[in-house]
Design an enzyme around this catalytic site. Structure first.
Site, PDB file in Angstrom:
ATOM      1  CB  SER A   1      -0.900   0.005   1.236  1.00  0.00           C
ATOM      2  OG  SER A   1      -1.511   1.265   1.420  1.00  0.00           O
TER       3      SER A   1
ATOM      4  CE1 TYR B   1      -4.084  -1.935   4.723  1.00  0.00           C
ATOM      5  CE2 TYR B   1      -3.586   0.339   4.141  1.00  0.00           C
ATOM      6  CZ  TYR B   1      -3.892  -0.954   3.768  1.00  0.00           C
ATOM      7  OH  TYR B   1      -3.996  -1.274   2.442  1.00  0.00           O
TER       8      TYR B   1
END
Length: 354
Positions: free
Chosen positions: A143, A168
């Site tokens: 990501s 995350y």
């Protein structure tokens, strides 16, 4: 890089009922002859399960598509899938996504993104056991969040990414480190892809553009963070899956170093639009396309339904991908018209929800 012919292969796609996963499966069936895709997905209720079910229904129309409902954090389930179907290529897209949700429910991220990814790596490792069909290429989702609050833009894969601002992001950086270790120890070719704000029809409802649409339709006020000064490298879903498919076909080479030991067959790329859009402009175009599609009334007062607010914890002011190495190695650069693609989303939204 080693060429990987997808024709006639068995490919495992985790997160197959997800936004990127389902579109990738459709792309593979469109482009690749005699392909067999094994899809695994937990079908959890992190967001509206009806979306996942609608995506899955389309995939089940492909005769050679096999769906397994399961969580990749279940090691025995993952092991059984590998032993039964012997995938030659693995695309790991199953993950708990979202920056803000990781602040309130960290357990979900440790389970899916760390334990789940470890289980996939272990299964890939044991695919090289005697008599098994080995995994020739592991492609996995990372990501843009790994860049954290890096001040330097555009973000390059050469940048240090040691200061995540969310759990995350930390789990996604951990995935890259784990994949590197397995590439080094077991010579498993792996490629990580740092996705930049993927959008499009049937996307994730937790993404800002989708949430904005829901709230505008309900007559609520939307909050635009950093007082409208956020920029995002929005990447249309079709560009993402074309890019992933190209990556699947080129695995990092297995080579030995001067010490005679394997050099890790490992790579990480940014996959983004290389053209960040101001969030305020993005939402303005979105509102216009929602009016055009009939989701909002023609006289909808957008200005009365927006509020500029400070940045939220865990968020960053800009995401901007340096995609030069991706373009060099795969000959592909995402380039789509923002208005045209938001038009597709608005039309899909009207058909699905109204």
């Amino acid at each position: 890089m080693s060429c990987v012919d997808l024709k006639g292969k068995t490919i495992l796609v985790t997160g197959a009922a997800g936004f990127i996963g389902s579109n990738l499966v459709k792309r593979l069936y469109k482009d690749v002859e005699n392909v067999t895709v094994i899809g695994i997905d937990s079908m959890n209720d992190y967001y509206d399960v009806r979306l996942k079910e609608a995506r899955l229904t389309k995939l089940l129309a492909y005769p050679s598509f096999v769906f397994i409902k399961g969580n990749i954090a279940d090691k025995e389930r993952v092991k059984n899938v590998f032993e039964q179907y012997r995938p030659q290529i693995v695309v790991n897209l199953a993950a708990q996504a979202g920056v803000r949700y990781s602040i309130i429910n960290p357990d979900a991220y440790v389970e899916s993104n760390l334990i789940g990814f470890y289980n996939i790596l272990e299964a890939c490792r044991h695919s090289y056991d005697k008599g098994h069909t080995p995994v020739g290429h592991l492609v996995y989702a990372s990501s843009s969040s790994v860049y954290g609050s890096n001040k330097k833009v555009p973000y390059s894969t050469d940048d240090q990414v040691d200061n995540p601002v969310s759990l995350y992001a930390a789990t996604k950086k951990s995935n890259e480190l784990m994949a590197h270790a397995y590439a080094k120890l077991y010579n498993i070719p792996s490629t990580g892809l740092r996705f930049f704000t993927v959008y499009g029809p049937a996307g994730r409802p937790d993404m800002a553009y989708f949430g904005f649409t829901d709230k505008l339709r309900e007559g609520k006020t939307i909050q635009i963070f950093n007082y409208g000064n956020c920029k995002r490298d929005f990447t249309y879903i079709d560009d993402i899956v074309i890019g992933v498919e190209k990556v699947m076909q080129k695995a990092p080479d297995r080579v030995s170093g001067e010490d005679g030991l394997p050099v890790p067959p490992y790579a990480v790329y940014n996959i983004g639009n290389n053209h960040p859009e101001n969030l305020l402009d993005f939402v303005q175009i979105l509102s216009e396309e929602l009016v055009r599609a009939g989701v909002l009334l023609e006289d909808y007062d957008f200005d009365a339904h927006k509020k500029l607010v400070p940045m939220q914890p865990g968020d960053v002011p800009v995401t901007y991908a340096d995609t030069s190495t991706f373009e060099r190695d795969f000959g592909f650069k995402p380039s789509t018209s923002l208005r045209d693609r938001l038009r597709r989303f608005a039309e899909w939204y009207r058909e699905f929800y109204m």
